[in-house]
Design an enzyme around this catalytic site. Sequence first.
Site, PDB file in Angstrom:
ATOM      1  N   GLY A  66     -10.593   0.922   6.940  1.00 26.00           N
ATOM      2  CA  GLY A  66      -9.741   0.276   5.953  1.00 26.00           C
ATOM      3  C   GLY A  66      -9.199   1.214   4.897  1.00 26.00           C
ATOM      4  N   HIS A  67      -8.413   0.636   3.980  1.00 21.02           N
ATOM      5  CA  HIS A  67      -7.741   1.443   2.961  1.00 21.02           C
ATOM      6  C   HIS A  67      -8.724   2.100   2.001  1.00 21.02           C
ATOM      7  CE1 HIS A  67      -7.377  -2.742   0.951  1.00 21.02           C
ATOM      8  NE2 HIS A  67      -8.422  -2.129   0.413  1.00 21.02           N
ATOM      9  N   ASN A  68      -8.384   3.325   1.596  1.00 25.33           N
ATOM     10  CA  ASN A  68      -9.142   4.109   0.610  1.00 25.33           C
ATOM     11  C   ASN A  68     -10.528   4.541   1.088  1.00 25.33           C
ATOM     12  OD1 ASN A  68      -7.236   2.253  -1.253  1.00 25.33           O
ATOM     13  ND2 ASN A  68      -7.637   4.213  -2.261  1.00 25.33           N
TER      14      ASN A  68
ATOM     15  N   HIS B 200       0.847  -1.184   0.000  1.00 26.23           N
ATOM     16  CA  HIS B 200       0.000   0.000   0.000  1.00 26.23           C
ATOM     17  C   HIS B 200       0.891   1.245   0.000  1.00 26.23           C
ATOM     18  CE1 HIS B 200      -3.025  -2.961   0.866  1.00 26.23           C
ATOM     19  NE2 HIS B 200      -3.965  -2.049   0.917  1.00 26.23           N
TER      20      HIS B 200
END
Length: 343
Positions: free
Chosen positions: A245-247, A204
């Site tokens: 979480g991501h994004n 990431h």
Amino acid sequence: MKFKLKLNDILGLFPQALTQGGCNHDYLSGIASLENATEGDLSFLGNLKYKSQAGTCKASFLILPIDFEGEPRKNQIHLRMEDPSHALAVICKFIEDKLLPSPESGVHPTAFVEETAVVDSSASIGPFCFIGSNAIIGSNTQILSHCHIGDGASIGNDSKLHPGVKVLTRCKVGNQVILNAGVVLGSEGYGFDQVKGENLKTPHLGIVVIEDNVEIGANTCIDRARFDESRVGTGTKIDNLVQIGHNVQVGKDCLIVAQVGIAGSVKIEDQVMVGGQAGFAGHITIGKGAKIAGQAGITKDVEAGAFLKGNPALPVQLAQRIAILQRKLPDLFNRFAQIEGNK
């Protein structure tokens, strides 16, 4: 909580408020609940559930709703307010500033600051902190003990990082942000691809951006984006032990309560309220002003203004009707059994 504070200083915070009664004390010595308050204490009625306790409360200083019916006891002051809870928040902030003054500016001798970092002279860097290369720390920001600010990360003005906070590489924190103990911004996102039975990690490379006037509770973690950014909007307040979480994109002025889990690439629009332990599947949108009840399971898009509860989540009125019917199921099965037995 015990302290010693001039009564006139408290009254001076609310010059337009209606006051009744009088007190022979020049000082207040503590804050207590209506039930437990004694002479010299301050108390308040913020929830009408406890209205009956206000009439017998022994506090010397009592904050009450503007329409409260009742007279002060002997040596008691009533302060009438539209919002007693907000008034108490103002008083607590005043007490905090008096009793817990800000640390002195400067870098503690045990802290390590890379030469290329830029730390404003008014900022405070506490014991055993690490400030990475090219990091930027704004004016009047307080970074308490054992915090880690990664390479290229930035913290705005007038922010406060409590002990043990980690703001990892290149992440950005705005102005007037509070990060409580143990917050981690920019942890590696949970991303794996299954290839021939193996779980292969996807690095990431993005960042986390926290806009102005955000507060994040203890031990909450916000993952960095895969390529772009995870973001929390201005004015949003996040409780303890939340996983984002991501994004994920969280809008402005949202309220997210403890133990919520939000999977990657969720978009939460402005002014959304989320109850404790709610869970969100990835790649969905939660519309502006939606309300999500505690422990709800959200697996698809939610319309603006909707109020959902249950797992899977349903409109709140439908979910309540189903819950009522579920409680009747044992009786219904007994009736069926009796009918079958009589055949």
